[in-house]
Motif scaffolding. Structure first.
Motif, mmCIF file in Angstrom:
data_model
loop_
_atom_site.group_PDB
_atom_site.id
_atom_site.type_symbol
_atom_site.label_atom_id
_atom_site.label_comp_id
_atom_site.label_asym_id
_atom_site.label_seq_id
_atom_site.Cartn_x
_atom_site.Cartn_y
_atom_site.Cartn_z
ATOM 1 N N VAL A 87 0.832 -1.208 0.000
ATOM 2 C CA VAL A 87 0.000 0.000 0.000
ATOM 3 C C VAL A 87 0.865 1.255 0.000
ATOM 4 O O VAL A 87 0.591 2.225 -0.725
ATOM 5 C CB VAL A 87 -0.964 -0.025 1.207
ATOM 6 N N ASP A 88 1.936 1.253 0.811
ATOM 7 C CA ASP A 88 2.820 2.417 0.862
ATOM 8 C C ASP A 88 3.483 2.674 -0.495
ATOM 9 O O ASP A 88 3.626 3.828 -0.913
ATOM 10 C CB ASP A 88 3.892 2.216 1.936
ATOM 11 N N SER A 89 3.881 1.590 -1.171
ATOM 12 C CA SER A 89 4.516 1.755 -2.484
ATOM 13 C C SER A 89 3.527 2.345 -3.490
ATOM 14 O O SER A 89 3.883 3.218 -4.286
ATOM 15 C CB SER A 89 5.042 0.408 -2.983
ATOM 16 N N GLY A 90 2.280 1.839 -3.479
ATOM 17 C CA GLY A 90 1.280 2.382 -4.386
ATOM 18 C C GLY A 90 0.979 3.838 -4.108
ATOM 19 O O GLY A 90 0.899 4.665 -5.033
ATOM 20 N N GLU A 91 0.817 4.186 -2.823
ATOM 21 C CA GLU A 91 0.548 5.584 -2.477
ATOM 22 C C GLU A 91 1.747 6.476 -2.785
ATOM 23 O O GLU A 91 1.575 7.642 -3.182
ATOM 24 C CB GLU A 91 0.186 5.682 -0.998
ATOM 25 N N ASP A 92 2.960 5.945 -2.618
ATOM 26 C CA ASP A 92 4.158 6.729 -2.952
ATOM 27 C C ASP A 92 4.200 7.027 -4.451
ATOM 28 O O ASP A 92 4.566 8.134 -4.865
ATOM 29 C CB ASP A 92 5.407 5.965 -2.518
ATOM 30 N N ALA A 93 3.825 6.044 -5.270
ATOM 31 C CA ALA A 93 3.781 6.284 -6.719
ATOM 32 C C ALA A 93 2.763 7.366 -7.067
ATOM 33 O O ALA A 93 3.019 8.226 -7.927
ATOM 34 C CB ALA A 93 3.444 4.978 -7.449
ATOM 35 N N LEU A 94 1.615 7.347 -6.389
ATOM 36 C CA LEU A 94 0.602 8.376 -6.638
ATOM 37 C C LEU A 94 1.103 9.753 -6.212
ATOM 38 O O LEU A 94 0.845 10.759 -6.883
ATOM 39 C CB LEU A 94 -0.691 8.035 -5.898
ATOM 40 N N ASN A 144 -4.555 11.583 -7.327
ATOM 41 C CA ASN A 144 -5.391 11.244 -6.172
ATOM 42 C C ASN A 144 -6.668 10.573 -6.664
ATOM 43 O O ASN A 144 -6.829 10.276 -7.837
ATOM 44 C CB ASN A 144 -5.720 12.503 -5.357
ATOM 45 N N ARG A 145 -7.571 10.310 -5.713
ATOM 46 C CA ARG A 145 -8.872 9.692 -5.994
ATOM 47 C C ARG A 145 -8.699 8.386 -6.777
ATOM 48 O O ARG A 145 -9.195 8.239 -7.875
ATOM 49 C CB ARG A 145 -9.775 10.649 -6.770
ATOM 50 N N MET A 146 -7.993 7.424 -6.197
ATOM 51 C CA MET A 146 -7.807 6.132 -6.838
ATOM 52 C C MET A 146 -8.296 5.039 -5.896
ATOM 53 O O MET A 146 -8.103 5.116 -4.684
ATOM 54 C CB MET A 146 -6.340 5.919 -7.219
ATOM 55 N N HIS A 147 -8.934 4.034 -6.443
ATOM 56 C CA HIS A 147 -9.542 2.971 -5.645
ATOM 57 C C HIS A 147 -8.461 2.225 -4.844
ATOM 58 O O HIS A 147 -7.353 1.985 -5.352
ATOM 59 C CB HIS A 147 -10.268 1.993 -6.573
ATOM 60 N N PRO A 148 -8.756 1.849 -3.578
ATOM 61 C CA PRO A 148 -7.739 1.143 -2.772
ATOM 62 C C PRO A 148 -7.237 -0.141 -3.414
ATOM 63 O O PRO A 148 -6.061 -0.485 -3.269
ATOM 64 C CB PRO A 148 -8.476 0.863 -1.455
ATOM 65 N N LEU A 170 -0.891 -1.540 -7.706
ATOM 66 C CA LEU A 170 0.285 -0.750 -8.078
ATOM 67 C C LEU A 170 1.463 -1.069 -7.171
ATOM 68 O O LEU A 170 2.612 -1.180 -7.623
ATOM 69 C CB LEU A 170 -0.043 0.739 -8.003
ATOM 70 N N GLY A 171 1.189 -1.218 -5.869
ATOM 71 C CA GLY A 171 2.274 -1.552 -4.949
ATOM 72 C C GLY A 171 2.895 -2.903 -5.244
ATOM 73 O O GLY A 171 4.100 -3.099 -5.075
ATOM 74 N N LYS A 178 -1.467 10.599 -17.486
ATOM 75 C CA LYS A 178 -0.734 9.987 -16.369
ATOM 76 C C LYS A 178 -1.421 8.710 -15.901
ATOM 77 O O LYS A 178 -0.766 7.678 -15.682
ATOM 78 C CB LYS A 178 -0.646 10.975 -15.209
ATOM 79 N N ARG A 179 -2.728 8.768 -15.729
ATOM 80 C CA ARG A 179 -3.446 7.580 -15.257
ATOM 81 C C ARG A 179 -3.336 6.440 -16.264
ATOM 82 O O ARG A 179 -3.168 5.284 -15.879
ATOM 83 C CB ARG A 179 -4.916 7.931 -15.003
ATOM 84 N N SER A 180 -3.436 6.744 -17.538
ATOM 85 C CA SER A 180 -3.315 5.701 -18.562
ATOM 86 C C SER A 180 -1.939 5.050 -18.520
ATOM 87 O O SER A 180 -1.817 3.821 -18.580
ATOM 88 C CB SER A 180 -3.584 6.304 -19.942
ATOM 89 N N GLY A 181 -0.879 5.882 -18.429
ATOM 90 C CA GLY A 181 0.468 5.319 -18.385
ATOM 91 C C GLY A 181 0.751 4.557 -17.108
ATOM 92 O O GLY A 181 1.405 3.505 -17.137
ATOM 93 N N LEU A 182 0.245 5.042 -15.970
ATOM 94 C CA LEU A 182 0.521 4.379 -14.695
ATOM 95 C C LEU A 182 -0.174 3.023 -14.603
ATOM 96 O O LEU A 182 0.386 2.071 -14.039
ATOM 97 C CB LEU A 182 0.069 5.279 -13.543
ATOM 98 N N LEU A 183 -1.371 2.910 -15.151
ATOM 99 C CA LEU A 183 -2.166 1.691 -14.986
ATOM 100 C C LEU A 183 -2.042 0.729 -16.163
ATOM 101 O O LEU A 183 -2.736 -0.292 -16.172
ATOM 102 C CB LEU A 183 -3.644 2.073 -14.799
#
Length: 508
Positions: free
Chosen positions: A287-294, A300-304, A310-311, A349-354
Motif C-alpha cells: 500500500v505504501d509503495s502504491g501511495e508513494d507512486a501516486l 489522487n482519488r484512486m480505488h484502494p 500498483l504496490g 498519467k493515469r493511462s500510463g501508470l495503470l
C-alpha cells in the motif's frame, strides 16, 4: 335624654338626606360627562372615517390618472407600431414586386439557356457523327485510346510526384515526432537499472541451517507450506536461497526468515507468527509503495484495490526493469507528450501508470495482462473510459478510442528501449535475429538480408534488375508490416532496403 336621642336621629336623617342629594347630583354630573365623552368619540370616529374616505378618493384619483397616462402612452405606441407596420408592408410589397420582376427575367434567361443547350446538343451530336465517320472510331474506343495515351504520358510524373509528396510528409512528421519525443525525454529523470538476483538471506553461521531445517525437516516443511516458497539450503556458506515465482511471496518469506533468524527460536508456532507478521508488513509495504507512486505523480482519488495492485508491481521485474518504476516512467512520459500535444495530462498519467496493472492479477482474471487490467478498472468503475480503453488497447488487442492509446504505446516503447534499461537473453536475441532475416529473405527480389545493431535494424539488399525504385519503397513497407504482425520485440526495428547497380569496364 330623649331630646338628645331625637336630635341625634334627626341629625342622622339630615345627613342621609344630604348624602343622597349629593350622590344623585354627582351621578347626574357623571352621566352628563359620559354622554359628552361618547359624543366626542363618535365625532372623532366620524371624522376619521371621513378622512379615510377622502384619502381613498385621492388615491383612487391618482391611480385613475396614472391609468389614463399609461393608456395614452400605449395608444401612442400602438399608433407608432401601426405606422411602422404600414411602412414595412409597403416595403415588403415593393420588394415582392422586385422579386417577381427578377423571377420573370430569370425565367426568360433560363428559357434562352435551355434553347442554347438544345442547339449545342444538336451540334455536338452532329459533330460526333461526322467525327465517327471521318475517324472510323466509336466514342468508347476513342475515350479508351485517349485515356491510355494520357496514362502513359503522366505515369512517370505521377510516380515522381507521389514519391516526393510521401517522402516529404514522412520526413516532416518524423522530424516533428522526434522533436516532441526528445523534448519530453530530456525532461524525464529515469530510474537506474536494477540487477536481477535471487533472494538470498544471510545467516550468522552454518549451524543455523540445521535449526532452519529442524528435526526430520519439520521446520522447513512448515515454513515452505506457510509461505508458498522453496528454501534451497546447500553448501553455500552463510546464506539460504528463497525460490518462488511469486515475488510477493518471496518477499514475505524473506522477512519472516530474517525475523526468525534474529529471534533465534525456530519451531512451527514461531514460524506461523513470523509469517503472519511478515504478511502484514508486506501488505502495508504494498500500500505504501502504491501511495508513494501516486504522490510522485501528484495523482489522487484512486480505488484502494488499484493502489494495492500498483504496490505489487514493485516486486516484479520485466527483462531486468522494475515494473512499478517502468509504470511511473511511462506515466511521466505520457504526461509530457500530452502537454506538448494539448491533451489532458491527468488522463495521460493515469493511462500510463495503470497500463501494466494486469501483470499482478492472478489466474482468476482471464485474458492478457492488458485485457485483465482493463476488466479490473471497468469493474471498479472509478476510472475514465478513455483510461480503461488505453490500458486495454496498448498492445493493439482492441480498437483504440482516444489518442491516449497512442501516448501509452509510445511511452511504453520509450521506457522499455532506452539504453541499458532491459536485459535480453541470448536465446531471445538469436531468435529475433533469425526471424528478421527469414522474413526479409522470403520476400521476392531480395538477394541478401542482415540483422545488425543487436536486432534493432535489418538491412535488405535487392537485385536492381528485378526491383525498381518505386518497388523498393513498397518492399520496405511490406517487410515492416510483416515484422509488426509476426514478431514480439521491445522497441523499434529499422528496415533499410538497399538497391544499388554498378557498371564497370576495363580498358586495355
Amino acid at each position: 335624654m330623649i331630646s338628645i336621642i331625637a336630635a341625634f336621629v334627626a341629625g342622622l336623617l339630615l345627613a342621609g338626606v344630604l348624602a343622597l342629594l349629593v350622590y344623585q347630583r354627582r351621578k347626574k354630573t357623571d352621566e352628563a360627562l359620559l354622554s359628552e365623552r361618547c359624543r366626542i368619540i363618535e365625532r372623532e370616529k366620524t371624522l376619521e372615517i371621513e378622512e379615510l374616505k377622502l384619502r381613498e378618493e385621492i388615491a383612487l384619483e391618482k391611480r385613475q390618472a396614472e391609468a389614463d397616462r399609461e393608456l395614452k402612452r400605449r395608444e401612442i405606441e400602438i399608433r407608432g407600431l401601426e405606422e411602422e407596420t404600414a411602412v414595412g408592408a409597403s416595403a415588403v410589397a415593393k420588394e415582392r414586386e422586385k422579386l417577381e420582376k427578377r423571377r420573370s427575367e430569370l425565367d426568360e434567361r433560363y428559357d434562352v439557356i435551355e434553347r442554347s443547350e438544345d442547339r449545342l446538343r444538336e451540334n455536338i451530336a452532329e459533330y460526333r457523327t461526322r467525327l465517327q465517320e471521318v475517324s472510323q472510331l466509336t466514342v468508347d474506343s476513342a475515350r479508351e485510346q485517349l485515356l491510355e495515351q494520357v496514362r502513359h504520358d503522366i505515369q512517370d510524373e505521377v510516380r515522381e510526384l507521389k514519391e516526393e509528396l510521401l517522402g516529404r510528409s514522412e520526413k516532416e512528421v518524423e522530424a516533428e515526432a522526434k522533436r516532441t519525443l526528445i523534448a519530453c525525454m530530456q525532461r524525464l529523470s529515469a530510474a537506474p537499472q536494477e540487477d536481477i538476483t535471487a533472494t538470498i538471506v544471510a545467516i550468522p553461521s552454518d549451524d543455523m541451517k540445521g535449526r532452519i531445517i529442524g528435526r526430520e525437516g519439520r521446520n522447513i516443511k512448515s515454513f515452505e507450506s506457510m509461505t508458498g516458497t522453496t528454501l534451497l539450503i546447500d553448501e553455500t556458506p552463510d546464506s539460504v536461497l528463497i525460490s518462488s515465482f511469486d515475488p510477493v511471496r518471496r518477499e514475505t518469506a524473506r522477512l519472516a526468515l530474517e525475523a526468525l533468524i534474529k529471534d533465534g527460536r525456530i519451531h512451527p508456532s514461531s514460524i506461523e507468527e513470523a509469517v503472519n507478521r511478515a504478511e502484514e508488513e508486506v501488505k502495508q509495504s504494498v500500500v505504501d509503495s502504491g501511495e508513494d507512486a501516486l504522490r510522485r505523480l501528484r495523482l489522487n482519488r484512486m480505488h484502494p484495490e488499484i493502489v494495492s495492485c500498483l504496490g505489487k508491481l514493485r516486486f516484479r521485474l520485466s527483462n531486468n526493469q522494475n515494473s512499478l518504476e517502468h509504470s511511473v516512467e511511462v506515466a511521466n512520459l505520457c504526461a509530457l507528450i500530452a502537454s506538448e500535444l494539448g491533451l489532458d495530462t491527468e488522463l495521460a498519467k493515469r493511462s500510463g501508470l495503470l497500463h501494466d496493472i494486469g501483470k499482478v492479477l492472478d489466474q482468476d482474471h482471464e485474458g492478457s495482462h492488458a485485457l485483465a487490467g482493463s476488466y479490473l478498472l471497468k469493474r471498479l468503475g472509478t476510472e475514465d473510459p478513455k483510461v480503461v480503453n488505453a490500458v486495454a488497447a496498448h498492445h493493439s488487442e482492441v480498437p483504440a478510442e482516444s489518442p491516449y492509446v497512442a501516448l501509452v504505446m509510445i511511452a511504453d516503447s520509450l521506457s522499455a528501449t532506452r539504453p541499458g534499461v532491459r536485459a535480453d537473453s541470448l536465446d531471445g536475441y538469436l531468435h529475433r535475429v533469425r526471424s528478421l532475416e527469414e522474413i526479409a529473405q522470403s520476400m521476392e527480389g531480395v538477394s541478401e538480408a542482415y540483422a545488425i545493431q543487436a536486432g534493432r535494424e535489418i538491412r535488405v539488399i535487392v537485385s536492381p534488375g528485378s526491383v525498381s525504385e518505386a518497388d523498393a519503397g513498397l518492399l520496405a513497407r511490406n517487410i515492416r508490416r510483416r515484422i509488426e504482425d509476426e514478431l514480439q520485440y521491445p522497441g523499434t526495428i529499422k528496415v533499410t532496403v538497399i538497391r544499388e547497380q554498378r557498371f564497370s569496364e576495363t580498358a586495355q
